[in-house]
Design an enzyme around this catalytic site. Sequence first.
Site, PDB file in Angstrom:
ATOM      1  CG  HIS A  74       6.503  -5.519   1.499  1.00  0.00           C
ATOM      2  ND1 HIS A  74       6.421  -5.250   2.866  1.00  0.00           N
ATOM      3  CD2 HIS A  74       5.397  -5.731   0.898  1.00  0.00           C
ATOM      4  CE1 HIS A  74       5.234  -5.204   3.174  1.00  0.00           C
ATOM      5  NE2 HIS A  74       4.500  -5.619   1.963  1.00  0.00           N
ATOM      6  NE  ARG A 116      -1.652  -2.852  -0.529  1.00  0.00           N
ATOM      7  CZ  ARG A 116      -0.807  -3.633   0.249  1.00  0.00           C
ATOM      8  NH1 ARG A 116      -1.342  -4.258   1.168  1.00  0.00           N
ATOM      9  NH2 ARG A 116       0.563  -3.398  -0.061  1.00  0.00           N
ATOM     10  CD  GLU A 162      -2.915  -4.670   5.976  1.00  0.00           C
ATOM     11  OE1 GLU A 162      -2.156  -5.635   5.500  1.00  0.00           O
ATOM     12  OE2 GLU A 162      -3.222  -3.728   5.414  1.00  0.00           O
ATOM     13  CG  ASP A 178       0.934  -5.684   7.845  1.00  0.00           C
ATOM     14  OD1 ASP A 178       2.475  -5.778   8.157  1.00  0.00           O
ATOM     15  OD2 ASP A 178       0.874  -5.144   6.623  1.00  0.00           O
ATOM     16  NE  ARG A 205       5.462  -7.695   6.138  1.00  0.00           N
ATOM     17  CZ  ARG A 205       4.663  -7.504   5.484  1.00  0.00           C
ATOM     18  NH1 ARG A 205       3.145  -6.843   5.632  1.00  0.00           N
ATOM     19  NH2 ARG A 205       4.596  -7.853   4.092  1.00  0.00           N
ATOM     20  CB  CYS A 241      -4.770 -10.453  -0.321  1.00  0.00           C
ATOM     21  SG  CYS A 241      -4.716  -9.227   0.620  1.00  0.00           S
TER      22      CYS A 241
HETATM   23  C1  PEP Z   1      -0.643  -8.379   4.250  1.00  0.00           C
HETATM   24  O1  PEP Z   1      -0.023  -7.532   5.327  1.00  0.00           O
HETATM   25  O2  PEP Z   1      -0.656  -9.658   4.367  1.00  0.00           O
HETATM   26  C2  PEP Z   1      -0.683  -7.700   2.810  1.00  0.00           C
HETATM   27  C3  PEP Z   1      -1.066  -8.327   1.908  1.00  0.00           C
HETATM   28  O3  PEP Z   1      -0.136  -6.474   2.641  1.00  0.00           O
HETATM   29  P1  PEP Z   1       1.661  -6.206   2.467  1.00  0.00           P
HETATM   30  O4  PEP Z   1       2.264  -7.379   2.501  1.00  0.00           O
HETATM   31  O5  PEP Z   1       1.768  -5.441   1.648  1.00  0.00           O
HETATM   32  O6  PEP Z   1       1.624  -5.453   3.888  1.00  0.00           O
HETATM   33 MG    MG Z   2      -0.165  -5.468   4.886  1.00  0.00          MG
END
Ligand code: PEP
Ligand code: MG
Length: 592
Positions: free
Chosen positions: A198, A341, A440, A464, A474, A511
């Site tokens: 993130h 979300r 995910e 995810d 990740r 997304c």
């Molecule tokens: C994902 O996991 O691709 C997603 C969009 O959610 P986040 O990156 O916030 O976990």
């Molecule tokens: Mg995610």
Amino acid sequence: MPRERKEIVYQGTPVSRGIAFAPLHIVARGFAAPEIYTIPPSLIPREQDRFAAALERTKEQLRNLRSQIEKISGEEEGRIFEAHLMVIEDRTVLDRVDEAIAERHQNAEYSFYAVIQTFLEAMRRVPDPYLRERTVDIEDVCKRVLRNFSAEPEEPNAEQPDHQHIMVAYDINPSDTAAMDRNHVLGFATEVGSTNSHTAILARSLGIPAIVGLQNAIFNLHALAPAIIDGYTGKLIVDPSEETRKRYKELQQEKTRLREALHELRDTETITTDGRKITLSANIEFEHELPLVSASGAEGIGLFRTEFFLLENEECPGEEEQYHLYSRIAQSVKPHQVIIRTLDAGGDKVPGEPLSEPEPNPFLGWRGIRFSLSRRDLFKEQLRAILRAGAKGQVSIMFPLVSGLREVREAKALLQECIEELTERGVEFNPDIDVGAMIEVPSAAVMAEEIAAEVDFLSIGTNDLIQYTVAVDRINPRVSDLYKPGHPAVVRLIQSTVAGADKAGIWTGVCGELAGDLLYLPLLIGLGIDELSVGTQQVPLINQAVRHLNYAECQLLAQACLQVGESREVDALCRQLAEDSYPDLLGQISSQ
Ligand code: PEP
Ligand code: MG
């Protein structure tokens, strides 16, 4: 003037594109940096004396402390200060500080702090756990020395420098990235981290050039050294030569020109050469990104990550505050939609509530919908706020990290309760709000058909989905080579998700970061994705890329990718079509 140094290039992994020029600011783990300022050569001896005086004061305090503790608790306990004394009597440390003052012309506090930091970093890496634990003593004594630079001891300055800089740290967490002052932090580089953390996602959405995985760099860096960060190739160039500066200035101008040219085209429809329309929307984390959404040409917001807003302060905002924010967003993107979300706490983000001890595997722990379903009052506050904002524009709800049908049904049942409560209250809201599930987790992808029958859309969170499918954390750089977006299992899971949604007659979006990846774009289009949601910086690029793709060719590519057994075969097929379709756009995302 400070001595001229030779240019050194450190190579890391690029995670956020862009080029910036600024002096380095090094952030230590554990405690804040003191103020930095440059001193004229004539004051070097005075700074060295100030350092010696601060050391003397510290030694005296430590000796006093030792004898007090010995009196109260005995000789053994008093010995702890022996270790502290050893640190400030170590000749290597002392000489390096004197040298740093003389060579870099920086004030004594900062020189001492910078030298100690490099020792701390070195000690954090030794295999011996006993030695590693001693870093706490060094930090302690360092803080004490810093306080002793002034006759009236005070806490060291916790402020960030108020000049423009490139921040370098062992690691930076998502909340610190979110709080970065874009006017001062022109770029950042970390020793650890990965593309899909993130922290990296936020850097991209803030438009801050960033690099991760600069292994062991801090140990060799000097605060305030002039530097260039190249977020295209992952280079941190310290003490750049005149020639390098010139080259990067030209490159920066060229990139700005290309970006502006793309922007000119942003209002063109996102449609393939053979007429397949793709909805292209934006991912945002902060309200202040709203002007960027409209400027990017995005058709609304495909993912609003609410956790940064909900968890930035100790107290989670209540229904009213949430309702006002969601309404402002809905009004701003009208006539397009915003997909809100629900809270996705945990993982590498802040936990939903303070934990007595960290979870052993946060990505497999109390995150996403699991947290919300176990904190129903909090969850329902958010659901009611979203439902009410639904009366102000096109608002949809999306649930993160569902692993199967039960969670979707439970979340929907709570949504229904909220609808009844709001009806009773007589307030304005949208009872027919669209509800989506994020796909995910592999179990959810396998169950896509059943989940699709319960909702209005599916949105694939590839960040995810990839990590859980191939069992690669990740954010762990050690295994980042194994994080394979083109793994055939990932391709098949995306395909079965789309097939499940098609059966239920609903649309499927992506997304995760994959939606903004030019290499895999032909594959996503070929697999039948209807919507792509990407960072605002990516929108114009993806818009143009889709306009260069032929849907029929992408479908053939997808069929081929579903037949092969290894990710490198998928990658090669995708690269071929991407290169054939938009070679110029691919050129724009690299810096050479
Ligand atoms: C994902 O996991 O691709 C997603 C969009 O959610 P986040 O990156 O916030 O976990
Ligand atoms: Mg995610």
